[in-house]
Design an enzyme around this catalytic site. Structure first.
Site, PDB file in Angstrom:
ATOM      1  CD  GLU A 159      27.606  18.208 -99.744  1.00  0.00           C
ATOM      2  OE1 GLU A 159      27.233  19.386 -99.615  1.00  0.00           O
ATOM      3  OE2 GLU A 159      28.366  17.835-100.667  1.00  0.00           O
ATOM      4  CB  SER A 185      32.654  15.372-110.362  1.00  0.00           C
ATOM      5  OG  SER A 185      33.000  15.148-109.007  1.00  0.00           O
ATOM      6  CG  ASN A 227      25.151  23.321-103.771  1.00  0.00           C
ATOM      7  OD1 ASN A 227      25.161  24.198-102.910  1.00  0.00           O
ATOM      8  ND2 ASN A 227      25.057  22.029-103.483  1.00  0.00           N
ATOM      9  CE  LYS A 282      28.325  20.849-102.844  1.00  0.00           C
ATOM     10  NZ  LYS A 282      28.850  19.491-102.850  1.00  0.00           N
ATOM     11  N   GLY A 290      31.842  15.863-105.403  1.00  0.00           N
ATOM     12  CA  GLY A 290      33.092  16.382-104.841  1.00  0.00           C
ATOM     13  C   GLY A 290      34.254  15.412-104.931  1.00  0.00           C
TER      14      GLY A 290
END
Ligand code: PGA
Length: 252
Positions: free
Chosen positions: A98, A212, A10, A12, A172
């Site tokens: 998110e 993570s 991902n 992002k 993250g």
């Protein structure tokens, strides 16, 4: 039951065109077809087409990070299922924390998005996961259960469904769920999938972990019986790290 693992990157809102090109060429060099691990990358919308071209001829699949829940219409700035399908997208991340946090996505919206995706034969990666206070209060299984129950429906094709367990406190942050913590929640998710789709189909659904995941913890996370892959954020932007996670998946 052995499920083909899925390792999905991902990206992002990261990478410019040239960074995306460099990343793709490194992945292309290293990632070989595998019978046990499927690999996908989910770049930003603007890069989908070029990444699709760059990865042509590899088995790395293309994913998107979001989709709109309506088929078409006056939704300025949004992207429909058909547009993604036409661009070569096979996987769509849906309901990432998110999106839930910053864009108000509810379980109901998540379900609608997953249905749009499935209608065109693409595979939704439906994300669920608790925030830190919910983990600390001990209520995390109920929270995740509600997200799964409300975000999925029994009419969905289980063969195309992927669920990603992403504890929000691990995204993250560098902090990872322990392999046992991940396995516990994945097992709980599978029990709900069993109720929805029957035991045989539920056994085939991939439940992947995100938060993570990196080369140093991928082995032990992916070794868990209920962990069928990873949704990789930060580490997917580094080709070496991402490829090391794919290799960890192949070793299981
Ligand atoms: P992370 O992100 O690997 O950087 O924690 C995972 C995700 O948000 O999908």
């Amino acid at each position: 039951m052995s499920r083909t693992k899925l390792i999905a990157g991902n990206w992002k809102m990261n990478t410019n065109f040239s960074e995306a090109q460099i990343l793709c060429s490194a992945l292309k060099k290293t990632i070989r077809p595998s019978a046990t691990v499927e690999v996908a990358v989910c770049p930003p919308f603007t890069h989908l087409s070029i990444v699709n071209t760059l990865l042509n001829g590899t088995q790395i699949m293309l994913g998107a990070q979001n989709i709109h829940q309506d088929k078409k219409g006056a939704f300025t700035g949004e992207v429909s299922a058909q547009m993604l399908k036409d661009t070569g997208v096979e996987y769509v991340i849906i309901g990432h924390s998110e999106r839930r946090e910053h864009f108000g996505e509810t379980n109901t919206i998540v379900k609608e998005k997953a249905l749009r995706c499935l209608e065109l034969g693409m595979k939704p990666i439906v994300c669920v996961g608790e925030v830190l206070s919910e983990r600390k209060s001990g209520n995390y299984l109920n929270i995740v259960e509600e997200q799964v129950r409300e975000g999925l429906s029994r009419e969905m094709d289980p063969k195309k469904l992927v669920v990603a367990y992403e504890p929000v406190w691990a995204i993250g942050t560098g902090e990872t769920a322990s392999p046992e913590q991940a396995n516990e929640v994945h097992g709980h998710i599978r029990s709900i999938l069993t109720e929805y789709f029957g035991s045989e189909s539920a056994q085939e659904i991939r439940i992947i972990y995100g938060g993570s995941m990196k080369p140093s913890n991928a082995d032990e996370l992916l070794a868990q019986p209920e962990v069928d892959g990873g949704l990789i954020g930060g580490a997917s932007l580094n080709a070496e790290d991402f490829c090391a996670i794919v290799t960890a998946g192949e070793k299981q």
